[in-house]
Design a protein around this motif. Structure first.
Motif, PDB file in Angstrom:
ATOM      1  N   THR A   1      -9.491 -49.128  56.449  1.00 54.78           N
ATOM      2  CA  THR A   1      -9.425 -48.263  55.268  1.00 54.78           C
ATOM      3  C   THR A   1     -10.554 -47.245  55.280  1.00 54.78           C
ATOM      4  OG1 THR A   1     -10.665 -49.918  53.967  1.00 54.78           O
ATOM      5  CG2 THR A   1      -8.259 -49.983  53.831  1.00 54.78           C
ATOM      6  N   LEU A   2     -11.711 -47.633  55.785  1.00 52.68           N
ATOM      7  CA  LEU A   2     -12.831 -46.704  55.872  1.00 52.68           C
ATOM      8  C   LEU A   2     -12.511 -45.560  56.833  1.00 52.68           C
ATOM      9  CD1 LEU A   2     -15.746 -46.069  55.053  1.00 52.68           C
ATOM     10  CD2 LEU A   2     -16.522 -47.596  56.858  1.00 52.68           C
TER      11      LEU A   2
ATOM     12  N   ALA B   1      -4.047 -37.144  45.152  1.00 52.03           N
ATOM     13  CA  ALA B   1      -3.430 -38.472  45.184  1.00 52.03           C
ATOM     14  C   ALA B   1      -3.853 -39.250  46.426  1.00 52.03           C
ATOM     15  CB  ALA B   1      -1.911 -38.333  45.135  1.00 52.03           C
ATOM     16  N   SER B   2      -3.810 -38.616  47.594  1.00 49.69           N
ATOM     17  CA  SER B   2      -4.153 -39.324  48.835  1.00 49.69           C
ATOM     18  C   SER B   2      -5.615 -39.729  48.850  1.00 49.69           C
ATOM     19  CB  SER B   2      -3.839 -38.441  50.045  1.00 49.69           C
ATOM     20  OG  SER B   2      -2.450 -38.252  50.177  1.00 49.69           O
ATOM     21  N   LEU B   3      -6.492 -38.848  48.359  1.00 52.69           N
ATOM     22  CA  LEU B   3      -7.904 -39.190  48.318  1.00 52.69           C
ATOM     23  C   LEU B   3      -8.150 -40.358  47.377  1.00 52.69           C
ATOM     24  CD1 LEU B   3     -10.840 -38.714  49.040  1.00 52.69           C
ATOM     25  CD2 LEU B   3     -10.926 -36.919  47.280  1.00 52.69           C
ATOM     26  N   SER B   4      -7.509 -40.336  46.217  1.00 52.46           N
ATOM     27  CA  SER B   4      -7.676 -41.433  45.261  1.00 52.46           C
ATOM     28  C   SER B   4      -7.196 -42.753  45.844  1.00 52.46           C
ATOM     29  CB  SER B   4      -6.908 -41.117  43.972  1.00 52.46           C
ATOM     30  OG  SER B   4      -7.122 -42.107  42.993  1.00 52.46           O
ATOM     31  N   LEU B   5      -6.043 -42.728  46.515  1.00 53.03           N
ATOM     32  CA  LEU B   5      -5.531 -43.949  47.140  1.00 53.03           C
ATOM     33  C   LEU B   5      -6.458 -44.427  48.254  1.00 53.03           C
ATOM     34  CD1 LEU B   5      -1.737 -43.078  47.301  1.00 53.03           C
ATOM     35  CD2 LEU B   5      -2.764 -44.946  45.982  1.00 53.03           C
TER      36      LEU B   5
ATOM     37  N   GLY C   1      -8.213 -47.946  48.197  1.00 54.15           N
ATOM     38  CA  GLY C   1      -7.933 -48.882  49.282  1.00 54.15           C
ATOM     39  C   GLY C   1      -9.195 -49.434  49.909  1.00 54.15           C
ATOM     40  N   THR C   2     -10.196 -48.587  50.060  1.00 57.78           N
ATOM     41  CA  THR C   2     -11.461 -49.047  50.634  1.00 57.78           C
ATOM     42  C   THR C   2     -12.153 -50.022  49.696  1.00 57.78           C
ATOM     43  OG1 THR C   2     -11.679 -46.929  51.784  1.00 57.78           O
ATOM     44  CG2 THR C   2     -13.663 -48.273  51.596  1.00 57.78           C
ATOM     45  N   THR C   3     -12.133 -49.730  48.403  1.00 56.51           N
ATOM     46  CA  THR C   3     -12.746 -50.638  47.432  1.00 56.51           C
ATOM     47  C   THR C   3     -12.010 -51.978  47.393  1.00 56.51           C
ATOM     48  OG1 THR C   3     -13.368 -48.706  46.127  1.00 56.51           O
ATOM     49  CG2 THR C   3     -13.524 -50.834  45.047  1.00 56.51           C
ATOM     50  N   LEU C   4     -10.685 -51.936  47.483  1.00 60.77           N
ATOM     51  CA  LEU C   4      -9.909 -53.179  47.517  1.00 60.77           C
ATOM     52  C   LEU C   4     -10.208 -53.988  48.777  1.00 60.77           C
ATOM     53  CD1 LEU C   4      -6.512 -51.830  46.170  1.00 60.77           C
ATOM     54  CD2 LEU C   4      -7.827 -53.700  45.153  1.00 60.77           C
ATOM     55  N   ALA C   5     -10.388 -53.309  49.906  1.00 61.74           N
ATOM     56  CA  ALA C   5     -10.718 -54.026  51.142  1.00 61.74           C
ATOM     57  C   ALA C   5     -12.069 -54.723  51.013  1.00 61.74           C
ATOM     58  CB  ALA C   5     -10.727 -53.058  52.322  1.00 61.74           C
TER      59      ALA C   5
ATOM     60  N   GLN D   1     -16.160 -45.783  41.480  1.00 65.44           N
ATOM     61  CA  GLN D   1     -15.955 -47.216  41.700  1.00 65.44           C
ATOM     62  C   GLN D   1     -16.324 -47.616  43.126  1.00 65.44           C
ATOM     63  OE1 GLN D   1     -12.383 -47.452  38.382  1.00 65.44           O
ATOM     64  NE2 GLN D   1     -12.007 -48.396  40.354  1.00 65.44           N
ATOM     65  N   LEU D   2     -16.085 -46.742  44.080  1.00 68.01           N
ATOM     66  CA  LEU D   2     -16.535 -47.035  45.438  1.00 68.01           C
ATOM     67  C   LEU D   2     -18.053 -47.084  45.504  1.00 68.01           C
ATOM     68  CD1 LEU D   2     -15.913 -47.543  48.410  1.00 68.01           C
ATOM     69  CD2 LEU D   2     -15.900 -45.063  48.761  1.00 68.01           C
ATOM     70  N   GLU D   3     -18.729 -46.179  44.814  1.00 67.37           N
ATOM     71  CA  GLU D   3     -20.193 -46.213  44.762  1.00 67.37           C
ATOM     72  C   GLU D   3     -20.688 -47.543  44.207  1.00 67.37           C
ATOM     73  OE1 GLU D   3     -21.153 -41.450  44.048  1.00 67.37           O
ATOM     74  OE2 GLU D   3     -21.266 -42.855  42.384  1.00 67.37           O
ATOM     75  N   ARG D   4     -20.058 -48.013  43.139  1.00 64.79           N
ATOM     76  CA  ARG D   4     -20.449 -49.304  42.556  1.00 64.79           C
ATOM     77  C   ARG D   4     -20.251 -50.437  43.553  1.00 64.79           C
ATOM     78  NH1 ARG D   4     -16.720 -49.843  37.559  1.00 64.79           N
ATOM     79  NH2 ARG D   4     -17.467 -51.995  37.719  1.00 64.79           N
ATOM     80  N   SER D   5     -19.123 -50.412  44.254  1.00 66.18           N
ATOM     81  CA  SER D   5     -18.824 -51.470  45.211  1.00 66.18           C
ATOM     82  C   SER D   5     -19.818 -51.476  46.361  1.00 66.18           C
ATOM     83  CB  SER D   5     -17.401 -51.303  45.757  1.00 66.18           C
ATOM     84  OG  SER D   5     -16.448 -51.559  44.761  1.00 66.18           O
ATOM     85  N   VAL D   6     -20.160 -50.289  46.856  1.00 66.66           N
ATOM     86  CA  VAL D   6     -21.102 -50.199  47.976  1.00 66.66           C
ATOM     87  C   VAL D   6     -22.465 -50.741  47.559  1.00 66.66           C
ATOM     88  CG1 VAL D   6     -22.336 -48.589  49.477  1.00 66.66           C
ATOM     89  CG2 VAL D   6     -19.879 -48.325  49.121  1.00 66.66           C
ATOM     90  N   ALA D   7     -22.915 -50.407  46.349  1.00 65.97           N
ATOM     91  CA  ALA D   7     -24.203 -50.913  45.871  1.00 65.97           C
ATOM     92  C   ALA D   7     -24.193 -52.436  45.766  1.00 65.97           C
ATOM     93  CB  ALA D   7     -24.541 -50.287  44.518  1.00 65.97           C
TER      94      ALA D   7
END
Length: 489
Positions: free
Chosen positions: A274-275, A311-315, A319-323, A405-411
């Motif tokens: 996903t990354l 849309a594609s960027l949001s997905l 997807g990366t956050t879900l992974a 949300q990805l920023e939160r997940s990475v932290a």
């Protein structure tokens, strides 16, 4: 010096955000943008042009007189409203870098002097002061309008900046018509996650060696059986780390390990896949003109479209956050194995003595808290939409929220890896294995040599902070593989 030629990379955004490079626009690009600016003026004199000869949003049918010289400035001022906490300078620089790269691809039809203004902003670190709330997935309008007002001198910059002349309608909307803030901060998040993802494999190998794991889990045969993308990549990486450690006498403690060791190649491969996909989408967005409208001189047309709809960027972000939410519990499983006497061969929670001492018990709780944050951030923002501007934007995405949300997940992922590193190193030391390894495993142990050796019950905040400071360097021990090239767009 980074010279932009219409093939920007995520790494370029990161370097410019960090201030480690200056930037310029190639002479070829500058000449092309100037030519399209003239051609756009001709096209908009012959065809109705949204935001240039008309109002915007629900005012799209309202004509704007060619004699209205103040319309461009009114548009910028009215769209610059934001609220909340200030954005940090690094995020703002990432946005400026992303917008400059996008504008190097002809289509917006704006004044080429604006590219020079963005170059000066970045090279002089004269930044706009932007606030948190305003963006949605159809454009970071407020952040870019505020940037324009700063370039013009109506808002202060963080350092002295020679102001531009007021903008006309030929440049106001075209400059704002972008998700550059979302794209820029996403570039920063994926660059950090890429380092942490590689660090996770190094730390996994330390845990694997400390726990006498079974290497069949990352054999080539096991990777083939997974029938999933990037499992072979992760498994090959682990085989290299294991072979490089030089443990020819390694004897697995179990015929079949718990999931924390056994399914890591499969779970972590979902993050890698996903990354890689997200990096590809970001680089396509950096190198494509998406402004609405677009000027197509060759086709003699003004193109009104919805290509800016992210849309594609949001997905990709979701997807990366879900992974990450998928693989996080697998990391926690290894932390529990490190703390469990049945698998660590010593005291519960790797305590110094078996007298009821808590050892690393609370580190396991910290890891659980980080996982809770990753799971909360994994709620897909892409399923949410909103109706705006009297129904003109009836399905606006929340791509900007996906980036947050990805920023939160990475932290939180950083904290989770810190917890595993502290436990893996403590068990290696308790078993007297910390000086046995060669290769990258040996380098990792050497990097972590400064972590405290005291295993008695004490405040572990400093241990986790020290471990956190090592993660990026641990990630750099493994080679960085660039999954996407501009030619592969």
């Amino acid at each position: 010096m980074i010279e932009l030629d219409g093939t920007g990379r995520v790494g370029d955004v990161v370097r410019l955000a960090d201030g480690s490079d200056q930037v310029s626009v190639s002479a070829t690009v500058a000449a092309t943008i100037a030519r399209v600016h003239e051609q756009a003026a001709d096209l908009s004199s012959r065809y109705p042009t949204y935001g240039r000869t008309t109002g915007v949003g629900a005012n799209r049918s309202t004509p704007v007189l060619s004699s209205d010289e103040n319309y461009g400035m009114r548009l910028l001022r009215s769209h610059a409203a934001d609220a909340g906490d200030p954005l940090d300078d690094r995020t703002v620089r990432a946005m400026l870098a992303a917008r400059l790269m996008q504008l190097c691809v002809p289509g917006a039809g704006l004044d080429p002097a604006i590219l020079d203004g963005l170059v000066r902003m970045l090279n002089q670190n004269a930044l706009p002061k932007l606030l948190h709330y305003a963006s949605i997935g159809t454009g970071d309008l407020a952040a870019l309008a505020g940037t324009a007002l700063t370039l013009i001198g109506e808002r202060p910059a963080t350092n002295p900046l020679t102001p531009m002349d007021p903008w006309g309608a030929d440049s106001a909307l075209p400059f704002m018509s972008s998700s550059a803030l979302t794209v820029g901060r996403s570039c920063l998040a994926v660059a950090e996650l890429a380092r942490l993802e590689r660090a996770s494999s190094v730390i996994y190998m330390l845990s694997f060696l400390a726990l006498d794991g079974n290497p069949s889990a990352f054999s080539a045969a096991a990777a083939r059986a997974a029938a999933a993308p990037q499992v072979d990549t992760v498994a090959a990486r682990l085989r290299s780390l294991f072979a490089g450690a030089g443990q020819l006498d390694h004897s697995p403690a179990r015929i079949q390990d718990p999931y924390g060791l056994r399914v890591y190649p499969v779970a972590q491969a979902s993050v890698v896949a996903t990354l890689n996909s997200l990096v590809g989408q970001l680089e396509r967005t950096l190198n494509t003109a998406q402004e609405n409208p677009l000027f197509d001189p060759d086709g003699d047309q003004v193109v009104h479209h919805g290509a800016f709809y992210q849309a594609s960027l949001s997905l990709g972000l979701d997807g990366t956050t879900l992974a990450m939410a998928l693989t996080a519990p697998i990391t926690h499983s290894r932390i529990r194995m490190l703390n469990d006497p049945e698998t660590n061969g010593g005291n519960a929670f790797l305590a110094a003595v078996a007298d009821g001492s808590s050892g690393l018990m609370m580190v396991e709780y910290v890891a659980a808290g980080a996982i809770a944050e990753i799971r909360a951030a994994a709620q897909p923002a892409s399923v949410g939409t909103l109706v705006l501007s009297r129904g003109m934007e009836e399905d606006a995405t929340f791509a900007s929220q996906s980036a947050l949300q990805l920023e939160r997940s990475v932290a939180a992922y950083r904290v989770l890896l810190c917890c595993e590193l502290v436990g893996a190193l403590r068990l290696l030391r308790q078993r007297g294995l910390h000086e046995r390894f060669s290769g990258i495993a040996g380098e990792a142990v050497a990097l972590a040599a400064g972590l405290p050796w005291n295993d008695h019950d004490r405040d572990l905040r400093g241990d986790l902070a020290a471990a956190g400071a090592l993660l990026d360097d641990l990630g750099r021990l493994l080679p960085e593989v660039e999954p996407v090239t501009p030619a592969g767009r």
